[in-house]
Design a protein around this motif. Structure first.
Motif, PDB file in Angstrom:
ATOM      1  N   GLY A   1      -4.210  -9.118   5.283  1.00 15.00           N
ATOM      2  CA  GLY A   1      -5.392  -9.424   4.504  1.00 15.00           C
ATOM      3  C   GLY A   1      -6.257  -8.204   4.273  1.00 15.00           C
ATOM      4  N   ALA A   2      -7.359  -8.413   3.577  1.00 17.08           N
ATOM      5  CA  ALA A   2      -8.259  -7.329   3.196  1.00 17.08           C
ATOM      6  C   ALA A   2      -9.257  -7.025   4.309  1.00 17.08           C
ATOM      7  CB  ALA A   2      -8.995  -7.700   1.912  1.00 17.08           C
ATOM      8  N   GLY A   3      -9.794  -5.820   4.288  1.00 20.99           N
ATOM      9  CA  GLY A   3     -10.728  -5.401   5.322  1.00 20.99           C
ATOM     10  C   GLY A   3     -12.017  -6.198   5.368  1.00 20.99           C
ATOM     11  N   PRO A   4     -12.715  -6.352   4.230  1.00 20.82           N
ATOM     12  CA  PRO A   4     -14.005  -7.061   4.275  1.00 20.82           C
ATOM     13  C   PRO A   4     -13.897  -8.532   4.655  1.00 20.82           C
ATOM     14  CG  PRO A   4     -13.799  -5.726   2.276  1.00 20.82           C
ATOM     15  CD  PRO A   4     -12.450  -5.766   2.910  1.00 20.82           C
TER      16      PRO A   4
ATOM     17  N   ALA B   1      -8.037 -15.241  -1.356  1.00 21.14           N
ATOM     18  CA  ALA B   1      -7.743 -14.723  -2.687  1.00 21.14           C
ATOM     19  C   ALA B   1      -6.402 -13.985  -2.700  1.00 21.14           C
ATOM     20  CB  ALA B   1      -8.861 -13.787  -3.123  1.00 21.14           C
ATOM     21  N   ALA B   2      -5.792 -13.931  -3.868  1.00 23.80           N
ATOM     22  CA  ALA B   2      -4.504 -13.244  -4.017  1.00 23.80           C
ATOM     23  C   ALA B   2      -4.700 -11.731  -3.944  1.00 23.80           C
ATOM     24  CB  ALA B   2      -3.848 -13.627  -5.332  1.00 23.80           C
ATOM     25  N   ILE B   3      -3.813 -11.078  -3.218  1.00 26.61           N
ATOM     26  CA  ILE B   3      -3.789  -9.617  -3.120  1.00 26.61           C
ATOM     27  C   ILE B   3      -2.533  -9.130  -3.834  1.00 26.61           C
ATOM     28  CG2 ILE B   3      -3.598  -7.654  -1.549  1.00 26.61           C
ATOM     29  CD1 ILE B   3      -5.121  -9.367   0.517  1.00 26.61           C
ATOM     30  N   GLN B   4      -2.703  -8.304  -4.854  1.00 28.87           N
ATOM     31  CA  GLN B   4      -1.580  -7.827  -5.661  1.00 28.87           C
ATOM     32  C   GLN B   4      -1.144  -6.441  -5.186  1.00 28.87           C
ATOM     33  OE1 GLN B   4       0.165  -9.379  -8.440  1.00 28.87           O
ATOM     34  NE2 GLN B   4       1.508  -7.722  -7.739  1.00 28.87           N
TER      35      GLN B   4
ATOM     36  N   ALA C   1      -1.533 -14.218  -0.284  1.00 31.97           N
ATOM     37  CA  ALA C   1      -2.887 -14.730  -0.076  1.00 31.97           C
ATOM     38  C   ALA C   1      -3.543 -14.063   1.126  1.00 31.97           C
ATOM     39  CB  ALA C   1      -2.853 -16.245   0.121  1.00 31.97           C
ATOM     40  N   ASP C   2      -4.791 -13.680   0.954  1.00 33.03           N
ATOM     41  CA  ASP C   2      -5.580 -13.078   2.021  1.00 33.03           C
ATOM     42  C   ASP C   2      -5.692 -14.053   3.202  1.00 33.03           C
ATOM     43  OD1 ASP C   2      -7.316 -11.506   3.445  1.00 33.03           O
ATOM     44  OD2 ASP C   2      -8.936 -11.553   1.982  1.00 33.03           O
TER      45      ASP C   2
ATOM     46  N   ALA D   1      -3.126  -7.288  24.717  1.00 33.00           N
ATOM     47  CA  ALA D   1      -2.483  -7.887  23.548  1.00 33.00           C
ATOM     48  C   ALA D   1      -3.167  -7.330  22.309  1.00 33.00           C
ATOM     49  CB  ALA D   1      -2.594  -9.407  23.577  1.00 33.00           C
ATOM     50  N   VAL D   2      -2.500  -7.426  21.163  1.00 36.41           N
ATOM     51  CA  VAL D   2      -2.982  -6.789  19.944  1.00 36.41           C
ATOM     52  C   VAL D   2      -3.060  -7.797  18.803  1.00 36.41           C
ATOM     53  CG1 VAL D   2      -2.404  -5.095  18.152  1.00 36.41           C
ATOM     54  CG2 VAL D   2      -2.148  -4.487  20.566  1.00 36.41           C
ATOM     55  N   VAL D   3      -4.169  -7.756  18.085  1.00 36.00           N
ATOM     56  CA  VAL D   3      -4.279  -8.375  16.762  1.00 36.00           C
ATOM     57  C   VAL D   3      -4.491  -7.210  15.808  1.00 36.00           C
ATOM     58  CG1 VAL D   3      -5.649  -9.848  15.247  1.00 36.00           C
ATOM     59  CG2 VAL D   3      -5.217 -10.551  17.611  1.00 36.00           C
ATOM     60  N   ILE D   4      -3.482  -6.904  15.005  1.00 34.49           N
ATOM     61  CA  ILE D   4      -3.538  -5.728  14.140  1.00 34.49           C
ATOM     62  C   ILE D   4      -3.627  -6.153  12.684  1.00 34.49           C
ATOM     63  CG2 ILE D   4      -1.005  -5.492  14.149  1.00 34.49           C
ATOM     64  CD1 ILE D   4      -1.429  -2.432  13.968  1.00 34.49           C
ATOM     65  N   LYS D   5      -4.549  -5.516  11.965  1.00 35.61           N
ATOM     66  CA  LYS D   5      -4.670  -5.751  10.533  1.00 35.61           C
ATOM     67  C   LYS D   5      -4.347  -4.452   9.810  1.00 35.61           C
ATOM     68  CE  LYS D   5      -7.511  -5.162   7.431  1.00 35.61           C
ATOM     69  NZ  LYS D   5      -6.556  -4.857   6.326  1.00 35.61           N
ATOM     70  N   PRO D   6      -3.118  -4.328   9.297  1.00 33.02           N
ATOM     71  CA  PRO D   6      -2.798  -3.141   8.502  1.00 33.02           C
ATOM     72  C   PRO D   6      -3.510  -3.208   7.156  1.00 33.02           C
ATOM     73  CG  PRO D   6      -0.996  -4.705   8.417  1.00 33.02           C
ATOM     74  CD  PRO D   6      -1.996  -5.269   9.376  1.00 33.02           C
ATOM     75  N   SER D   7      -3.499  -2.101   6.441  1.00 29.54           N
ATOM     76  CA  SER D   7      -4.072  -2.129   5.099  1.00 29.54           C
ATOM     77  C   SER D   7      -3.419  -3.227   4.276  1.00 29.54           C
ATOM     78  CB  SER D   7      -3.849  -0.783   4.398  1.00 29.54           C
ATOM     79  OG  SER D   7      -4.153  -0.887   3.021  1.00 29.54           O
ATOM     80  N   GLU D   8      -4.222  -3.893   3.478  1.00 29.23           N
ATOM     81  CA  GLU D   8      -3.676  -4.940   2.608  1.00 29.23           C
ATOM     82  C   GLU D   8      -2.689  -4.382   1.589  1.00 29.23           C
ATOM     83  OE1 GLU D   8      -7.762  -3.746   0.882  1.00 29.23           O
ATOM     84  OE2 GLU D   8      -6.790  -3.943   2.841  1.00 29.23           O
ATOM     85  N   LEU D   9      -2.697  -3.032   1.400  1.00 25.95           N
ATOM     86  CA  LEU D   9      -1.809  -2.413   0.420  1.00 25.95           C
ATOM     87  C   LEU D   9      -0.442  -2.069   0.994  1.00 25.95           C
ATOM     88  CD1 LEU D   9      -4.378   0.038  -1.223  1.00 25.95           C
ATOM     89  CD2 LEU D   9      -3.714  -2.249  -1.992  1.00 25.95           C
ATOM     90  N   SER D  10      -0.302  -2.058   2.322  1.00 21.50           N
ATOM     91  CA  SER D  10       0.972  -1.626   2.916  1.00 21.50           C
ATOM     92  C   SER D  10       1.196  -2.283   4.282  1.00 21.50           C
ATOM     93  CB  SER D  10       0.984  -0.102   3.056  1.00 21.50           C
ATOM     94  OG  SER D  10      -0.177   0.336   3.740  1.00 21.50           O
ATOM     95  N   PRO D  11       1.335  -3.611   4.323  1.00 24.39           N
ATOM     96  CA  PRO D  11       1.494  -4.285   5.614  1.00 24.39           C
ATOM     97  C   PRO D  11       2.926  -4.402   6.108  1.00 24.39           C
ATOM     98  CG  PRO D  11       1.274  -5.906   3.874  1.00 24.39           C
ATOM     99  CD  PRO D  11       1.175  -4.560   3.211  1.00 24.39           C
ATOM    100  N   HIS D  12       3.909  -4.004   5.311  1.00 20.54           N
ATOM    101  CA  HIS D  12       5.308  -4.350   5.570  1.00 20.54           C
ATOM    102  C   HIS D  12       5.843  -3.808   6.890  1.00 20.54           C
ATOM    103  CE1 HIS D  12       4.536  -4.437   1.231  1.00 20.54           C
ATOM    104  NE2 HIS D  12       5.467  -5.362   1.139  1.00 20.54           N
TER     105      HIS D  12
END
Length: 512
Positions: A224-227, A40-43, A57-58, A189-200
């Protein structure tokens, strides 16, 4: 202070992303390449104006699988290097971060709504994190244990493998460096998921790790989003350790998901930290200290001093002086260097703050100052909230026990040291706290008795990568800085070597 004009954040963010990252939009970064999601699109929005800036896109299962595959390959290559080689690469990361610090700071300010005056120094602190762990890379070693047998027994610290890290929106650059540096220093090694609101800014740090000489895929970013994306990354069978920085509610869910696969966690969660001010405190130092404790970063900090406990003998005077000083704090846009407080990161959090303040006043709190959008920004669509002081907070009120995560502080009077400690400990959290007093004995007694992972005496919010950081209770467990972080990111292997030529054997064998 003038109204916030329409923003040009979106084109400038795209320009900075192209220069720092190689592509101008948000996407996952897997093995050094941009990878678009299919969900889904994340705005995204500009916190200072409420304007839409970008959508993406998530990330879906294909991105998560590719990130884990890349991490596994890179980790094997990374662990195959000598410790000195890994240390030199970490030092190169620090050098690149220092070179790009002004651009990183601007990107963080525009994309996450944080004040440029705060971020300018923070980008350099990220470099210091990599420098600190670069120094540790060739000093991680085991021990020889004098076991009472003929064996040589020694230990080896070894990496978990692939670490999944999930970081929040309030300080994405800082928490990225805070977690990535010790993780890769320990060989992971790292797989990091930052908040979908501030990934830059996280995407940029991952790129700089690669440019410094690390294997492609050593740090992969899932946008992407947490859930969805976060949950998928945690549940992937390649995950060996989960690190989460965020709310206690989300942390409990993440720990449960990891536990189902018997994967350990490091949880750095929220806080409801008490700032205790005794009647002998230097009030002229305590007032600005208590302001910085809660209003720095617009209160969007896990260690924010969101509860002021003040001795009744000075309560009335303190509240008067503190309220008047707080009312003068300049609030403005992230790039306004005159501002001391910027916007709330997102609309959902802004509305939560409004709701908790309304509840506090309905439950009997007295508004000293703030409690709404600043008057000069009343017509702005940005997520600005005035620094707010509420007096008369009693134990049991929502605002006395639950995290606001905004520029709101509650004040409670106390009569004795015993009562102050009891009030400080009357929450399920245990992240931070402070005491202001000129009595040295009292300072150390209170520091010992308040349940908090970090405690300050006559100061607040000083944090350094050299010192361990973490909490108790609903504030989480594990430590994410200092030498303790390296232990958290490592597992210990015990190796036994028989040295006797005629060892004692229970079973026998006679060759023919």
């Amino acid at each position: 202070m003038p109204q916030i004009p329409p923003s040009n954040a979106a084109p400038r963010i795209a320009e900075l992303m192209r220069e720092l990252l190689g592509f101008p939009h948000v996407a996952s970064l897997v093995a050094g390449e941009a990878m678009a999601g299919d969900g889904a699109a994340i705005q995204l929005h500009d916190p200072a104006t409420g304007e839409k800036t970008e959508s993406y896109a998530d990330a879906g299962p294909a991105v998560i699988a590719a990130a884990h595959e890349a991490a596994a390959r890179a980790q094997a290559e990374w662990w195959g290097k000598t410790a000195s080689e890994r240390g030199r690469i970490l030092w190169n990361v620090a050098r690149l971060v220092r070179e790009k610090a002004p651009l990183l700071a601007e990107l963080e300010a525009l994309s996450a709504g944080r004040l440029i005056r705060d971020i300018a120094g923070e980008a350099v602190r990220i470099a210091e994190m990599f420098e600190y762990y670069a120094g540790w890379a060739d000093k991680l070693h085991g021990e020889v244990i004098p076991v009472p047998t003929s064996h040589l027994n020694y230990t080896r610290p070894e990496p978990y493998g692939t670490v999944v890290q999930i970081t929040p929106w309030n300080a994405p650059l800082f928490t990225c460096g805070w977690q990535v540096a010790p993780a890769i220093c320990a060989g992971n090694a790292v797989v990091i998921k930052p908040s979908e609101l501030s990934p830059h800014s996280t995407l940029v740090v991952a790129r700089l790790v690669e440019l410094a000489g690390a294997p492609k895929g050593l740090v992969n970013v899932i946008a992407g989003a947490g859930p969805t994306a976060g949950q998928g990354a945690i549940e992937h069978p390649g995950t060996r350790l989960v690190v989460f920085v965020g709310s206690a509610l989300a942390g409990a869910r993440i720990a449960g998901a990891a536990a189902r696969n018997l994967v350990p966690c490091i949880l750095e969660l929220g806080g409801k930290s008490a700032n205790i001010i005794f009647d002998d405190a230097d009030i002229h130092r305590a007032i600005p200290g208590a302001q910085a404790a809660i209003f720095g970063g617009a209160g969007q900090s896990c260690v924010a001093g969101s509860r002021i406990l003040v001795h009744r003998a000075i309560h009335e005077r303190f509240v008067d002086l503190y309220g008047r000083a707080t009312a003068t704090i300049p609030v403005g846009a992230p790039m306004d260097r005159a501002a001391l407080m910027g916007p709330i990161n997102n609309l959902r959090q802004y509305e939560k703050i409004q709701g908790m303040v309304r509840t506090a006043l309905e439950q009997g709190g007295r508004l000293v100052t703030g409690g709404a959008k600043p008057a000069h920004l009343a017509d702005s669509d940005g997520y600005f909230y005035a620094p707010t002081v509420i007096d008369g907070i009693r134990p049991g009120m929502e605002i006395a026990t639950e995290e606001v995560f905004g520029p709101v502080v509650g004040v409670t009077a106390f009569d004795s040291e015993e009562e102050a400690v009891a009030l400080a400990n009357a929450t399920p959290y245990g992240l931070a706290g402070a005491v202001w007093t000129q009595d040295v004995g009292r300072a150390h007694r209170v520091a010992a008795r308040v349940r908090a992972g970090t405690f300050w005496i006559n100061s607040y919010k000083t944090i350094n990568v050299m010192s361990p950081f973490g909490g108790f209770g609903k504030s989480g467990y594990g430590r994410s800085s200092g030498r303790e972080a390296l232990a958290a990111y490592s597992v210990t292997k015990s190796v036994w070597v028989e040295t006797s030529q005629t060892p004692t054997m229970t079973f026998s064998y006679s060759p023919e």
